[in-house]
Motif scaffolding. Structure first.
Motif, mmCIF file in Angstrom:
data_model
loop_
_atom_site.group_PDB
_atom_site.id
_atom_site.type_symbol
_atom_site.label_atom_id
_atom_site.label_comp_id
_atom_site.label_asym_id
_atom_site.label_seq_id
_atom_site.Cartn_x
_atom_site.Cartn_y
_atom_site.Cartn_z
ATOM 1 N N ALA A 1 0.863 -1.182 0.000
ATOM 2 C CA ALA A 1 0.000 0.000 0.000
ATOM 3 C C ALA A 1 0.896 1.228 0.000
ATOM 4 O O ALA A 1 1.817 1.343 0.811
ATOM 5 C CB ALA A 1 -0.915 0.003 1.218
ATOM 6 N N ASP B 1 0.750 5.707 -1.110
ATOM 7 C CA ASP B 1 -0.177 6.768 -1.506
ATOM 8 C C ASP B 1 -0.114 7.068 -3.000
ATOM 9 O O ASP B 1 -1.050 7.633 -3.570
ATOM 10 C CB ASP B 1 0.087 8.035 -0.694
ATOM 11 C CG ASP B 1 1.482 8.589 -0.923
ATOM 12 O OD1 ASP B 1 2.283 7.922 -1.613
ATOM 13 O OD2 ASP B 1 1.777 9.692 -0.411
ATOM 14 N N TRP C 1 -0.481 5.032 -5.333
ATOM 15 C CA TRP C 1 -1.495 4.206 -5.981
ATOM 16 C C TRP C 1 -2.897 4.487 -5.454
ATOM 17 O O TRP C 1 -3.849 3.825 -5.844
ATOM 18 C CB TRP C 1 -1.192 2.728 -5.780
ATOM 19 C CG TRP C 1 0.123 2.296 -6.376
ATOM 20 C CD1 TRP C 1 0.875 2.990 -7.255
ATOM 21 C CD2 TRP C 1 0.832 1.083 -6.115
ATOM 22 N NE1 TRP C 1 2.010 2.308 -7.573
ATOM 23 C CE2 TRP C 1 2.015 1.098 -6.889
ATOM 24 C CE3 TRP C 1 0.589 -0.025 -5.325
ATOM 25 C CZ2 TRP C 1 2.939 0.075 -6.890
ATOM 26 C CZ3 TRP C 1 1.506 -1.061 -5.314
ATOM 27 C CH2 TRP C 1 2.682 -1.011 -6.090
ATOM 28 N N SER C 2 -3.015 5.466 -4.546
ATOM 29 C CA SER C 2 -4.320 5.726 -3.914
ATOM 30 C C SER C 2 -4.597 7.220 -3.863
ATOM 31 O O SER C 2 -5.117 7.731 -2.876
ATOM 32 C CB SER C 2 -4.360 5.128 -2.492
ATOM 33 O OG SER C 2 -4.025 3.772 -2.488
ATOM 34 N N ARG C 3 -4.247 7.937 -4.944
ATOM 35 C CA ARG C 3 -4.425 9.388 -4.919
ATOM 36 C C ARG C 3 -5.901 9.787 -4.833
ATOM 37 O O ARG C 3 -6.258 10.783 -4.207
ATOM 38 C CB ARG C 3 -3.782 10.002 -6.164
ATOM 39 C CG ARG C 3 -2.252 10.012 -6.092
ATOM 40 C CD ARG C 3 -1.782 10.931 -4.992
ATOM 41 N NE ARG C 3 -0.376 10.813 -4.701
ATOM 42 C CZ ARG C 3 0.591 11.473 -5.360
ATOM 43 N NH1 ARG C 3 0.255 12.246 -6.369
ATOM 44 N NH2 ARG C 3 1.835 11.341 -5.006
ATOM 45 N N GLU D 1 -8.451 8.084 -3.343
ATOM 46 C CA GLU D 1 -8.912 7.907 -1.961
ATOM 47 C C GLU D 1 -8.260 8.932 -1.042
ATOM 48 O O GLU D 1 -8.895 9.440 -0.113
ATOM 49 C CB GLU D 1 -8.593 6.492 -1.485
ATOM 50 C CG GLU D 1 -9.383 5.402 -2.193
ATOM 51 C CD GLU D 1 -8.735 4.989 -3.491
ATOM 52 O OE1 GLU D 1 -7.739 5.648 -3.884
ATOM 53 O OE2 GLU D 1 -9.217 4.031 -4.129
ATOM 54 N N TRP E 1 -6.646 8.687 5.643
ATOM 55 C CA TRP E 1 -6.163 7.575 4.803
ATOM 56 C C TRP E 1 -5.067 6.793 5.517
ATOM 57 O O TRP E 1 -5.055 5.564 5.509
ATOM 58 C CB TRP E 1 -5.634 8.138 3.478
ATOM 59 C CG TRP E 1 -5.122 7.078 2.549
ATOM 60 C CD1 TRP E 1 -5.834 6.344 1.687
ATOM 61 C CD2 TRP E 1 -3.756 6.645 2.425
ATOM 62 N NE1 TRP E 1 -5.035 5.464 1.018
ATOM 63 C CE2 TRP E 1 -3.730 5.625 1.453
ATOM 64 C CE3 TRP E 1 -2.559 7.013 3.042
ATOM 65 C CZ2 TRP E 1 -2.567 4.983 1.080
ATOM 66 C CZ3 TRP E 1 -1.394 6.362 2.667
ATOM 67 C CH2 TRP E 1 -1.408 5.360 1.696
ATOM 68 N N GLN F 1 -5.107 2.756 6.614
ATOM 69 C CA GLN F 1 -4.121 1.824 6.078
ATOM 70 C C GLN F 1 -3.258 1.232 7.185
ATOM 71 O O GLN F 1 -2.938 0.036 7.165
ATOM 72 C CB GLN F 1 -3.241 2.545 5.038
ATOM 73 C CG GLN F 1 -3.991 3.009 3.801
ATOM 74 C CD GLN F 1 -4.546 1.849 3.008
ATOM 75 O OE1 GLN F 1 -3.953 0.774 2.969
ATOM 76 N NE2 GLN F 1 -5.703 2.065 2.384
#
Length: 698
Positions: free
Chosen positions: A530, A532, A534-536, A538, A547, A551
């Motif tokens: 995990a 950040d 790959w999770s912009r 969210e 966030w 996580q």
């Protein structure tokens, strides 16, 4: 633009007729004459002054007859008016007078007198039209060549188009010449009170424009003219004045008809079916047709119109090939729609289907017993043919044709001919039809298929036995291979069950690419990573702090590890937090999860809860070992890529593979990181390195 299909008028009255009206485009009046004549229409109307009769000086051109025809004058594709076309028949009237002295004394003719006799004739024909409240007169100039001038003979006609008139109007037409040599011709005609139907297509819609006078009321009905059987009403409406009715093109079928009548007692109804030859109507008819099963052994073809097709039974094999027609028991015959038809069968079978087709191609096919008798069966259909003196022969219906059972052909039916013949004689086959000319038998093939699979199973068992013997001979090698396989499976399962959360400070774009390369390489081990990057989406929706909380909680609950990637920017943030704990994490950017996470990380390190849950790492050429704050050295801190094997072993936990396997994986990760490392340190103005500048930044 709408495309006009046709224009129809339905004349309603004591003797209703159907007229096909010609379409005239444009508002200008025109005139044309028969071959050999020349004619010209004067511009504008003239005064209607017949004048008195005068004597003809010789042969003159005069009108001898009037004929009228109704046409449609259209200004646009759907804007048309009723118009009267007039056809004037012309003839030569009168003779040249011979001088008395020439006849009595035989004096030669004067050339000056002979010249007019060989000249052409010219006439001015007036055409007068009256239809309340309209009155018009037009002038036509007609010239006849001398070769056609024969006294008392017709020379042709001139056609004028056209005089506009209203529906149901009474029109009066006169024709004479100027000067007038005979009594004028006249014609009185009562135009029918008829609606004009203008059908046009525009996209997927069909417009039926009905032109009806404002003071008249009509009934309009759309119905399916089914043959045989009574007409089936579909749509009905009473109309007053002009109307536009919109139909979808999918509603058109060949038997869709239009019926119009006056709304008065005992009125005559007039019908017309304009879509009989329309290709789209025929396609819609096939789409609407449906085959239905009627228990116990009957079927029916439902369709709004009769179909020009034939129906027959066929045998559908489960291999998906074409359905093979069965001439007995149902020969090809024309289809009667909406009527139940009986199958002359003794028993039903899921492979028996009905085909409805035209002479060009097959249109419909239904295997009617598929629902009640189950899916298609791998049965063999045998056709028994009976000849004179009780001679019988059996053949099997196959894709290549009907194969005799006791033949030498290389087909399945020929190979099993003897057993199939025994099945028929012993009653193991189902008799589907029995007639004077033969019979149909459906023989199950399951037992023959089982025999074939039994041979396949025996071959598989033999192969398994051979493999088992080979394994016994190579026992030691097999044990080692199984041990390695077991370790790989266990290590892979453990790696897939371990989660890793990467936290870093987004110093610049080059460092972000380096972090992305590391995350992708760890994901291939495989680890559940995990980060950040790959999770912009969210991160923007939840905020960095929320966030990170979600996580971190999920990673630690699943037994994972949080990885702190130290860089000059991350070290500066840590020292800032250690000196002033009230610094606002949001000031470092909306996607900086590292800055937002420091408020949660520091308590774990200050209270001694970090070991086993956190791991630190930094890149060799980016940061010196002593630049990492002392507080974070309570957990393992690795230098990358020089300490990759130890770093990977810590991430994978107790289930880490053997050191030589870790070394292989570390080499894979190092190769994946190298392009990003080179790009990061080549970038101009980065200021990266192990010199004093790096120390100052920390």
């Amino acid at each position: 633009m709408p495309v006009p299909w046709f224009f129809l008028s339905l004349a309603l009255g004591r003797n209703p007729v159907v007229l096909s009206l010609e379409r005239v485009v444009g508002p200008q009046d025109t005139a044309r004459c028969s071959p050999g004549l020349s004619c010209h229409l004067w511009d504008g109307d003239v005064l209607c002054l017949p004048g008195s009769l005068v004597s003809a000086p010789g042969p003159v051109l005069v009108p001898t007859g009037l004929q009228t025809e109704l046409v449609l004058r259209c200004y646009k594709d759907t804007n048309c008016d009723l118009c009267v076309r007039v056809d004037i028949h012309l003839a030569v009237h009168g003779y040249w007078e011979e001088p008395e002295d020439e006849e009595e004394f035989g004096i030669a003719e004067d050339p000056a007198i002979e010249e007019p006799r060989n000249a052409s004739l010219q006439a001015h024909v007036v055409l007068s039209f009256q239809a309340y409240p309209t009155a018009r007169c037009v002038l036509l100039e007609v010239q006849v060549p001398a070769a056609l001038v024969q006294p008392g003979q017709s020379v042709g006609s001139v056609v004028f188009e056209c005089f506009e008139a209203a529906l149901g109007a009474e029109v009066r037409i006169w024709s004479y010449t100027q000067p007038r040599y005979q009594k004028e011709l006249n014609l009185t005609q009562q135009l029918p009170a008829l609606p004009v139907l203008n059908v046009s297509a525009h996209g997927n819609d069909v417009h039926l424009v009905v032109d009806i006078p404002e003071d008249q009321r009509f009934g309009l009905s759309l119905y399916w003219n089914q043959v045989p059987g009574p007409a089936k009403p579909w749509w009905h409406r009473n109309l007053t004045g002009p109307q536009t009715i919109t139909l979808n093109h999918t509603d058109l079928v060949p038997c869709l008809c239009i019926q119009v009548w006056r709304l008065e007692p005992d009125s005559v109804r007039t019908s017309i079916c304009p879509f009989r030859e329309d290709p789209r109507a025929h396609r819609n008819l096939w789409r609407a047709a449906q085959l239905q099963l009627l228990p116990p052994r009957a079927w029916r073809l439902d369709a709004p119109c009769s179909l020009p097709a034939e129906a027959t039974l066929c045998w559908q094999a489960p291999d998906g090939g074409p359905c093979q027609p069965l001439v007995p028991p149902l020969p090809r015959e024309n289809v009667t729609v909406n009527k139940a038809l009986e199958f002359p069968l003794l028993k039903g079978h899921p492979n028996i289907c009905v085909q409805v087709s035209t002479w060009e191609k097959q249109e419909l096919q239904e295997c009617l017993w598929a629902d009640s008798l189950g899916p298609l069966k791998d049965d063999m259909l045998l056709v028994e043919t009976r000849g004179p003196q009780d001679n019988r022969s059996l053949c099997a219906l196959e894709p290549s044709g009907c194969t005799p059972l006791l033949s030498r052909a290389s087909t399945r039916a020929a190979r099993l001919g003897g057993p199939l013949l025994q099945d028929v004689q012993s009653g193991q086959c189902l008799q589907l039809w029995d007639g004077d000319l033969g019979a149909l038998w459906a023989c199950p093939m399951e037992k023959y298929i089982h025999r074939r699979w039994a041979l396949v199973w025996m071959a598989c068992l033999l192969l398994a036995a051979v493999l088992f013997l080979l394994l016994l001979l190579k026992k030691n090698h097999v044990k080692g291979w199984l041990r390695l396989l077991k370790e790989d499976v266990r290590a892979g399962a453990a790696a897939r069950s371990r989660a890793a959360l990467l936290l870093y400070s987004a110093d610049d774009a080059g460092f972000e690419r380096l972090v992305g390369a590391l995350a992708s390489a760890l994901f291939q081990l495989p680890l559940r990573v995990a980060v950040d990057l790959w999770s912009r989406r969210e991160l923007s929706a939840q905020g960095p702090l929320a966030w990170f909380h979600a996580q971190r909680r999920q990673t630690l609950q699943e037994g994972g590890v949080v990885v702190l990637l130290f860089s000059p920017g991350a070290v500066a943030l840590c020292r800032e937090w250690l000196q002033d704990a009230t610094s606002a994490p949001g000031a470092h950017g909306p996607h900086d999860a590292f800055a937002a996470s420091l408020s949660c990380l520091l308590p774990d390190f200050l209270q001694g809860r970090a070991p086993g849950r956190y791991v630190g790492a930094y890149f060799d050429r980016l940061l010196s070992p002593d630049a990492v704050p002392a507080l974070f050295r309570s957990v393992p801190v690795f230098s990358l890529p020089s300490q990759l094997p130890e770093f990977l072993g810590t991430l994978q936990g107790p289930a880490a593979p053997h050191p030589w396997r870790l070394a292989e994986r570390a080499e894979q990760v190092s190769r994946a990181l190298q392009p990003a490392l080179d790009s990061c340190f080549r970038a101009p103005g980065t200021g990266r390195g192990m010199g004093p500048e790096a120390e100052d930044r920390t």
